[in-house]
Design an enzyme around this catalytic site. Structure first.
Site, PDB file in Angstrom:
ATOM      1  N   GLU A  45     -13.284 -11.432 -28.644  1.00  0.00           N
ATOM      2  CA  GLU A  45     -12.007 -10.767 -28.388  1.00  0.00           C
ATOM      3  C   GLU A  45     -10.971 -11.799 -27.918  1.00  0.00           C
ATOM      4  OE1 GLU A  45      -9.848  -8.715 -28.898  1.00  0.00           O
ATOM      5  OE2 GLU A  45     -10.241  -6.836 -27.868  1.00  0.00           O
TER       6      GLU A  45
ATOM      7  N   ASP B 283      -7.259  -6.685 -21.376  1.00  0.00           N
ATOM      8  CA  ASP B 283      -6.111  -6.322 -20.556  1.00  0.00           C
ATOM      9  C   ASP B 283      -6.493  -5.089 -19.721  1.00  0.00           C
ATOM     10  OD1 ASP B 283      -2.841  -6.688 -20.653  1.00  0.00           O
ATOM     11  OD2 ASP B 283      -3.411  -4.594 -20.505  1.00  0.00           O
TER      12      ASP B 283
ATOM     13  N   ASP C 201      -0.049 -12.186 -30.838  1.00  0.00           N
ATOM     14  CA  ASP C 201       1.258 -12.050 -31.500  1.00  0.00           C
ATOM     15  C   ASP C 201       2.280 -11.313 -30.639  1.00  0.00           C
ATOM     16  OD1 ASP C 201      -0.008  -9.460 -31.703  1.00  0.00           O
ATOM     17  OD2 ASP C 201       1.507  -8.931 -33.179  1.00  0.00           O
TER      18      ASP C 201
HETATM   19  P1  5GP Z   1      -6.788  -3.541 -23.678  1.00  0.00           P
HETATM   20  O1  5GP Z   1      -7.407  -2.464 -24.487  1.00  0.00           O
HETATM   21  O2  5GP Z   1      -7.769  -4.344 -22.863  1.00  0.00           O
HETATM   22  O3  5GP Z   1      -5.658  -3.003 -22.820  1.00  0.00           O
HETATM   23  O4  5GP Z   1      -6.025  -4.487 -24.650  1.00  0.00           O
HETATM   24  C1  5GP Z   1      -6.656  -5.334 -25.509  1.00  0.00           C
HETATM   25  C2  5GP Z   1      -5.735  -5.707 -26.647  1.00  0.00           C
HETATM   26  O5  5GP Z   1      -4.352  -5.619 -26.265  1.00  0.00           O
HETATM   27  C3  5GP Z   1      -5.933  -7.143 -27.047  1.00  0.00           C
HETATM   28  O6  5GP Z   1      -6.941  -7.268 -28.009  1.00  0.00           O
HETATM   29  C4  5GP Z   1      -4.564  -7.521 -27.587  1.00  0.00           C
HETATM   30  O7  5GP Z   1      -4.454  -7.138 -28.950  1.00  0.00           O
HETATM   31  C5  5GP Z   1      -3.603  -6.678 -26.797  1.00  0.00           C
HETATM   32  N1  5GP Z   1      -3.011  -7.458 -25.677  1.00  0.00           N
HETATM   33  C6  5GP Z   1      -3.277  -7.326 -24.364  1.00  0.00           C
HETATM   34  N2  5GP Z   1      -2.547  -8.179 -23.621  1.00  0.00           N
HETATM   35  C7  5GP Z   1      -1.799  -8.888 -24.504  1.00  0.00           C
HETATM   36  C8  5GP Z   1      -0.830  -9.938 -24.358  1.00  0.00           C
HETATM   37  O8  5GP Z   1      -0.503 -10.433 -23.277  1.00  0.00           O
HETATM   38  N3  5GP Z   1      -0.288 -10.415 -25.521  1.00  0.00           N
HETATM   39  C9  5GP Z   1      -0.601  -9.928 -26.748  1.00  0.00           C
HETATM   40  N4  5GP Z   1       0.002 -10.482 -27.793  1.00  0.00           N
HETATM   41  N5  5GP Z   1      -1.501  -8.929 -26.923  1.00  0.00           N
HETATM   42  C10 5GP Z   1      -2.097  -8.419 -25.813  1.00  0.00           C
END
Ligand code: 5GP
Length: 178
Positions: free
Chosen positions: A97, A101, A157
Site C-alpha cells: 500500500e 491514513d 497523486d
Molecule cells: P485510508 O483508507 O487509510 O483513509 O486511505 C488510504 C488511501 O487514501 C491511500 O491508499 C491513498 O490512495 C489515499 N491517501 C491517503 N492520504 C493521502 C495523501 O496524503 N495523499 C494522497 N495523494 N493520497 C492519500
C-alpha cells in the site's frame, strides 16, 4: 491561496528504507514464494522497487479500490474496482500500500482477503499517518510515519498528477512574496 511542493522524503531515503523492508520481509516469511499484492494506483512505484530488492520467488498481483476518487479526502467507504487474479489460498500474501491514513482501506482489504484463506497476510505501507487514524489498522511494515498532511509523489497523486515524482512531497502555502 497559492501553494508549492516541499520535499518530505528524498529519493535516497525512500530507496534505503524500501531495501530494509525487502530484507525484513524475506527474513520473516522465509524461503517460500511471496505474492506482492499491489493496491493500485498509488503503490505501484513501491511495488516495483520492493520487488527488485527482494530475493527468492516473488509474484505480483494487483487490486484496485476506491475510497478517495480524485479528492483530497476519504469518501468513507471502500469499493473494489479491480480484484486480484491469483487464487491466494495457501499463499504468503503481502498487501503493498502507498499510505495508511484513516485505516479504512487497509481494514477492509485485510477482512476481505482473510476470507480467501492465504497462508499468511501482511501489510507493507510506504507511509502511515498515525494522527489520521479513525479505524484501528494492523500494518506490519511501515516505511515512514508522517504528520497529517496531504502528500504527493512516488505513486501518490493529486487528481492523477505528481505520481511520477521519485520523492514524496507536501503542499505548503506560498508566502505572498513568492
Ligand atoms: P485510508 O483508507 O487509510 O483513509 O486511505 C488510504 C488511501 O487514501 C491511500 O491508499 C491513498 O490512495 C489515499 N491517501 C491517503 N492520504 C493521502 C495523501 O496524503 N495523499 C494522497 N495523494 N493520497 C492519500
Amino acid at each position: 491561496m497559492t501553494e508549492h511542493l516541499e520535499i518530505l522524503l528524498s529519493e535516497d531515503q525512500i530507496q534505503n528504507r524500501v531495501s530494509e523492508i525487502a530484507t525484513q520481509l524475506r527474513q520473516d516469511i522465509g524461503d517460500e514464494p511471496i505474492l506482492l499484492l499491489c493496491v493500485l494506483k498509488g503503490a505501484f512505484p513501491f511495488l516495483a522497487d520492493l520487488a527488485k530488492k527482494m530475493t527468492g520467488e516473488v509474484l505480483f498481483d494487483f487490486i484496485q479500490v476506491s475510497s478517495w476518487e480524485g479528492g483530497r479526502e476519504s469518501k468513507g467507504s471502500v469499493r473494489i474496482k479491480k480484484d486480484h487474479d491469483f487464487d491466494i489460498k495457501g499463499m504468503h500474501v503481502v498487501i503493498v500500500e502507498d499510505i495508511v491514513d484513516s485505516g479504512l482501506t487497509i481494514n477492509h482489504l485485510r477482512e476481505l482477503l482473510t476470507t480467501r484463506q492465504p497462508a499468511s497476510l501482511r501489510v507493507a505501507s510506504l507511509l502511515s499517518k498515525p494522527d489520521a487514524r479513525t479505524h484501528e489498522a494492523q500494518v506490519e511494515y511501515i516505511g515512514f510515519e508522517i504528520s497529517n498532511v496531504f502528500v504527493v509523489g512516488y505513486g501518490l497523486d493529486d487528481d492523477e498528477r505528481y505520481r511520477n515524482l521519485p520523492y514524496v512531497a507536501a503542499f505548503v502555502p506560498s508566502s505572498t512574496s513568492d
